[in-house]
Design an enzyme around this catalytic site. Structure first.
Site, PDB file in Angstrom:
ATOM      1  N   GLU A 112      -6.107 -10.644  -1.619  1.00  0.00           N
ATOM      2  CA  GLU A 112      -6.887 -10.503  -0.379  1.00  0.00           C
ATOM      3  C   GLU A 112      -8.387 -10.436  -0.677  1.00  0.00           C
ATOM      4  OE1 GLU A 112      -5.412  -7.279   2.070  1.00  0.00           O
ATOM      5  OE2 GLU A 112      -3.325  -7.731   1.590  1.00  0.00           O
TER       6      GLU A 112
ATOM      7  N   ASP B 130     -12.160 -10.281  -0.959  1.00  0.00           N
ATOM      8  CA  ASP B 130     -13.464 -10.412  -0.308  1.00  0.00           C
ATOM      9  C   ASP B 130     -14.420  -9.460  -1.020  1.00  0.00           C
ATOM     10  OD1 ASP B 130     -12.624  -7.974   0.960  1.00  0.00           O
ATOM     11  OD2 ASP B 130     -12.083  -9.046   2.795  1.00  0.00           O
TER      12      ASP B 130
ATOM     13  N   GLU C 143       0.812  -1.226   0.000  1.00  0.00           N
ATOM     14  CA  GLU C 143       0.000   0.000   0.000  1.00  0.00           C
ATOM     15  C   GLU C 143       0.847   1.279   0.000  1.00  0.00           C
ATOM     16  OE1 GLU C 143      -2.783  -0.523   3.224  1.00  0.00           O
ATOM     17  OE2 GLU C 143      -3.530  -2.392   2.405  1.00  0.00           O
TER      18      GLU C 143
ATOM     19  N   ASN D 203       2.190  -4.844  -3.300  1.00  0.00           N
ATOM     20  CA  ASN D 203       0.785  -5.220  -3.090  1.00  0.00           C
ATOM     21  C   ASN D 203      -0.016  -3.968  -2.762  1.00  0.00           C
ATOM     22  OD1 ASN D 203      -1.180  -7.406  -2.624  1.00  0.00           O
ATOM     23  ND2 ASN D 203      -1.102  -6.830  -0.460  1.00  0.00           N
TER      24      ASN D 203
ATOM     25  N   HIS E  53     -10.263  -6.070  -2.313  1.00  0.00           N
ATOM     26  CA  HIS E  53     -11.298  -5.907  -1.290  1.00  0.00           C
ATOM     27  C   HIS E  53     -12.444  -5.162  -1.977  1.00  0.00           C
ATOM     28  CE1 HIS E  53      -8.944  -7.441   1.982  1.00  0.00           C
ATOM     29  NE2 HIS E  53      -7.951  -6.610   1.719  1.00  0.00           N
TER      30      HIS E  53
END
Ligand code: G3I
Length: 490
Positions: A271, A273, A166, A207, A243
């Site tokens: 990651e 979701d 990030e 990432n 996400h």
């Protein structure tokens, strides 16, 4: 829209679930784990494609039989949700503790799963002592020491590391983290060099979130990869957190993954979701199924996509409700470990057939970049009115811009060697290009393929980019032609 950077501290476990956890651990009835057929586990489908499907693990949950059964059965890769972060591994300067991280590593080894490292340098979940370092030289030394120790400890065990997490803002500028402010732009490459030295075998990844589509932030990372490759700074892979919000899978996800792969790095959904407003209902769960299918399909269609990792197993334990009030139900298994329609979406995206009854009619896949099918030469169906399709995206500031151009061969015939032509209407000037040779004569611009992306099979695509200057107005080209044939503009 995907994520935001607000991550308020605080517990992310819901207390009333603690009692349920005890019941599960003792075998009392709440959950009836759905035992997938061996032929249709997510990991068997992934393995058949030479990919992995992973999950973020908090080891304490393995004491719950339902959790452990799913973890054991469905996944062939594991990543520590928190246990390998800086705050967990170096709580005091130069004093390292690996108990929690080793529990994840040991589970990976004993269950035969790949281990993925997360995350060496991040502006969150670092220990308080780091904030006390005021000099860039000292912080660089601390960062290198942290990487040397942690990546050294797990050398030979992890397949890859999220080296820097990030590092960019949504507008493509560098996030003003303590590392950026104290050390400066070089902190990212220093981190990657330190990681390579500590573990030469691990793939080294950058990432981020909200980078799943083609936008200013993902383009900034693309430019970083391009720059690192050009200067010999080690970088092997790019992680896309994904996400996501229900119904908002970027339509250019696959094209985005492919433009990174075209630079010679691996890509991964790291990651995943898909959060929805709670409570869930059949309609939302059907949309979520479709969303999972789109993401898994995009990865399946990109050869260099190593796989998909979901950020947890069960809605019972997810970071989402604690951070996004009113949202949840983002994972594949519900609070009681029942498989959700999202499972069938994920399985279908990796080429499996669905076996779980779903409450609604399966949603058809949207035609476009995420349509299942090989991206390498193979059986193709010519696109109606075939030819080419061009996507042109720009990240610009007062007098400069970075453009990313995606070129797709929508005809039924393979192309070997291409030139894309367009015209600039406002005096824009190309200054530097990559993945194509761009030349300009007045307003006329042509981009000729690089050696490695000359072949565009039917249905295949590639990306190239360039920097340019403008004098305050920077309209996108109105038309493009590929080898003399007019393209549609996406
Ligand atoms: O471990 C402490 C515990 O000792 C303490 O009693 C408790 C009190 O609140 O906090 C515990 O720490 C929590 C930690 O998770 C471990 O459970 C933190 O409060 C909590 O904020 C932290 O949340 C994690 C979050 O990263 C931190 O920003 C989530 O579990 C984790 O899922 C999440 O993961 C991140 C990825 O690493 C990077 N990408 C985004 C993703 C979601 O935010």
């Amino acid at each position: 829209m995907t994520d935001d950077s607000k991550r308020p501290p605080g517990r992310h476990r819901r207390p009333l679930l603690a009692a349920a956890a005890v019941l599960l651990a003792t075998g009392a009835a709440i959950a009836v784990p759905h035992l997938a057929d061996a032929a249709t586990t997510l990991q068997s489908l992934a393995a058949a494609k030479g990919k992995t499907v992973g999950f973020a693990l908090t080891s304490s949950y393995l004491s719950e039989a339902a959790y452990k059964n799913i973890a054991d059965t469905e996944f062939n890769l594991v990543v520590a949700e928190n246990a390998m972060k800086w705050s967990e591994t170096e709580p005091s300067r130069n004093s390292f503790t690996y108990t929690a991280g080793d529990a994840v590593a040991n589970y990976a080894a004993s269950s035969g799963k790949q281990l993925y490292g997360h995350a060496l340098v991040w502006h969150q979940q670092y220990p308080g002592w780091v904030d006390g370092i005021s000099s860039g030289t000292d912080l660089l030394a601390a960062m290198k020491n942290h990487i040397a120790n942690v990546a050294g400890h797990y050398a030979g065990k992890v397949v890859a590391w999220d080296v820097v997490n990030e590092a960019f803002e949504d507008n493509g500028s560098r996030r003003q983290s303590i590392f950026q402010q104290r050390i400066g732009n070089s902190y990212i490459e220093e981190a990657f060099k330190a990681a390579r030295a500590a573990d030469p075998a691990a793939k080294l990844c950058i990432n981020d979130y909200s980078t799943d589509g083609i936008n200013a932030k993902s383009t900034a990372i693309l430019n970083l990869v391009q720059d690192f490759k050009a200067r010999g700074v080690p970088i092997d892979c790019v992680g896309f957190q994904a996400h996501l919000i229900l119904g908002q899978v970027p339509s250019d996800l696959q094209a985005n993954l492919q433009r990174f792969a075209n630079l010679g790095v691996d890509v991964r959904i790291t990651e995943l979701d898909v959060r929805m407003t709670t409570p869930s209902d059949a309609s939302k769960l059907a949309t979520q199924k479709s969303d999972f299918q789109k993401v898994f399909t995009a990865c399946a269609n990109v050869t260099r996509c190593t796989g998909v990792t979901v950020w947890g197993i069960t809605d019972r334990y997810s970071w989402v409700p604690e951070v996004f009030s009113g949202y949840g139900a983002a994972l594949i298994w519900d609070d009681n470990y029942n498989r959700k329609p999202a499972y069938d979406g994920a399985a279908a995206g990796f080429g499996g057939t669905t076996t779980t009854p779903t409450p609604t009619t399966p949603t058809p896949t949207t035609p476009g970049p995420t349509t299942p099918g090989p991206t390498t030469p193979g059986p193709t169906t010519p696109a109606p009115g075939g030819g080419c399709a061009v996507g042109y995206t720009v990240n610009q500031w007062n007098t400069g811009f970075t453009a990313t151009v995606n070129v797709k061969n929508t005809s039924g015939t393979a192309i070997n060697g291409w030139t894309l032509a367009w015209s600039y209407s406002a005096g824009q000037t190309v200054t530097q290009s990559w993945s194509a040779t761009v030349t300009q004569s007045g307003s006329a611009v042509t981009a000729a393929n690089a050696a490695w992306n000359a072949a565009l099979p039917a249905g295949g695509s590639t990306s190239f980019g360039f920097n340019g200057s403008h004098s305050g107005s920077n309209p996108a080209p109105a038309a493009f032609s590929l080898n003399g044939t007019a393209c549609t503009v996406a």
